[in-house]
Motif scaffolding. Sequence first.
Motif, PDB file in Angstrom:
ATOM      1  N   LEU A 191       0.831  -1.211   0.000  1.00 35.06           N
ATOM      2  CA  LEU A 191       0.000   0.000   0.000  1.00 35.06           C
ATOM      3  C   LEU A 191       0.863   1.259   0.000  1.00 35.06           C
ATOM      4  O   LEU A 191       0.543   2.247  -0.674  1.00 35.06           O
ATOM      5  N   ARG A 196      -3.265  -0.358  -4.933  1.00 30.41           N
ATOM      6  CA  ARG A 196      -4.622  -0.358  -4.391  1.00 30.41           C
ATOM      7  C   ARG A 196      -5.429  -1.556  -4.885  1.00 30.41           C
ATOM      8  O   ARG A 196      -6.441  -1.896  -4.289  1.00 30.41           O
ATOM      9  N   TYR A 224      -6.366   1.535   5.463  1.00 30.50           N
ATOM     10  CA  TYR A 224      -6.285   2.444   4.316  1.00 30.50           C
ATOM     11  C   TYR A 224      -7.668   2.749   3.736  1.00 30.50           C
ATOM     12  O   TYR A 224      -7.781   3.357   2.676  1.00 30.50           O
ATOM     13  N   LEU A 226      -9.761   0.595   2.482  1.00 28.03           N
ATOM     14  CA  LEU A 226     -10.020  -0.208   1.295  1.00 28.03           C
ATOM     15  C   LEU A 226     -10.835  -1.459   1.599  1.00 28.03           C
ATOM     16  O   LEU A 226     -11.109  -2.252   0.695  1.00 28.03           O
ATOM     17  N   ARG A 242      -9.797  -6.305  -4.922  1.00 27.39           N
ATOM     18  CA  ARG A 242      -9.002  -7.009  -3.912  1.00 27.39           C
ATOM     19  C   ARG A 242      -9.471  -8.467  -3.803  1.00 27.39           C
ATOM     20  O   ARG A 242      -9.944  -8.922  -2.764  1.00 27.39           O
TER      21      ARG A 242
END
Length: 365
Positions: A191, A196, A224, A226, A242
């Motif tokens: 990261l 990302r 973060y 995410l 992801r």
Amino acid sequence: MAVTLADVAARAGVSSATVSRVLNGNYPVAGSTRERVRRAVAELDYVVNGQARALAAASSDLVGVLVNDVADPFFGLIASALQREIAAGPGRLPGDGKLAVVCNTGGSPEAELTYLTLLERQRAAGVVLTGGAVEDRQHTAAVTARLARLAASGTRIVLCGRPPLPDAGAEITTIAFDNRGGARRLTEHLLSLGHRRIGCVAGPLERSTTRHRLEGHRAALAAYGLAPEVAAGEEFRDLPGRPVVHGGYDRSSGYDGALELLRKDPAVTAIVAANDTAALGVCAALRDRGLSVPGDVSVAGFDDLPFSVDAAPALTTVRIPLQEAGARAGRLVLGRSAPPPGAMATVATELMVRGSTAPPSGSAR
């Protein structure tokens, strides 16, 4: 003609009972006397009658070491360090050691239980269970019951690289690995480089090691912004950009997992693998797709196995001091080291940044 206990006693100038006490290690004997006996044992090449000792004492000269896969370097490094320590240990006479028997379960819960039963029948002096545990309540209860019986009969139990068993008692010592912390630092590294869209080729779904490493991975993503916060133990689900796929800890699982990740998200810029062996498979799959590492996709592993630094490019990974942990487990299972406070110690991990990770290129694929 075979050397007898009486021969050793005569050479050392002590009684046979004193020789027996020194060899069994269960009675206090003066240091100078103990040294004379050990010297006599070495000079005469005396071999203890293991069967007779097992009948007279609570245990034999056997220590069982359970591994999931004897061909996996992760377990090989632990087992070899354990075996060296159990056989004698630094500065000790060969006769001081015990026989280490490596039991390869193949990852089978049934085989694990079978080996524990056999070791109980053999009155094993010690048992070391290595690697991740199968997360199944029934199996956990069965393992706990067998280990409790072994401990009650005088067998020393050590878990190495394995989470502590619930309600196992202080008789079982645990050397756990910081898989969560290591995985979190690894994902944070990616990261921080600007990635990302990070895919994950995780290990077997039912293994504790897989869950702990995924928990560390998703904690970094959540920090973060995410990924949503997920309660400990809750299954990690795919998120846009992801993706996660599960497989084994072998090269082919890494290869197939990488192809599946690219199918789920062709724009992925980094892949975290279950371990270093799987990471090599990931790199091979990317090359076969015409992608470079780390130019197109960064790749990271886990464990820092010996080949990792020699891969091309050298593999970014998380180092677990496997040999040091194995040697410590060997000392603990023989009673040569005092158990840690609370019978639980956690081995720290270290992020090893190498050439397989770099900032994302931003190129479309």
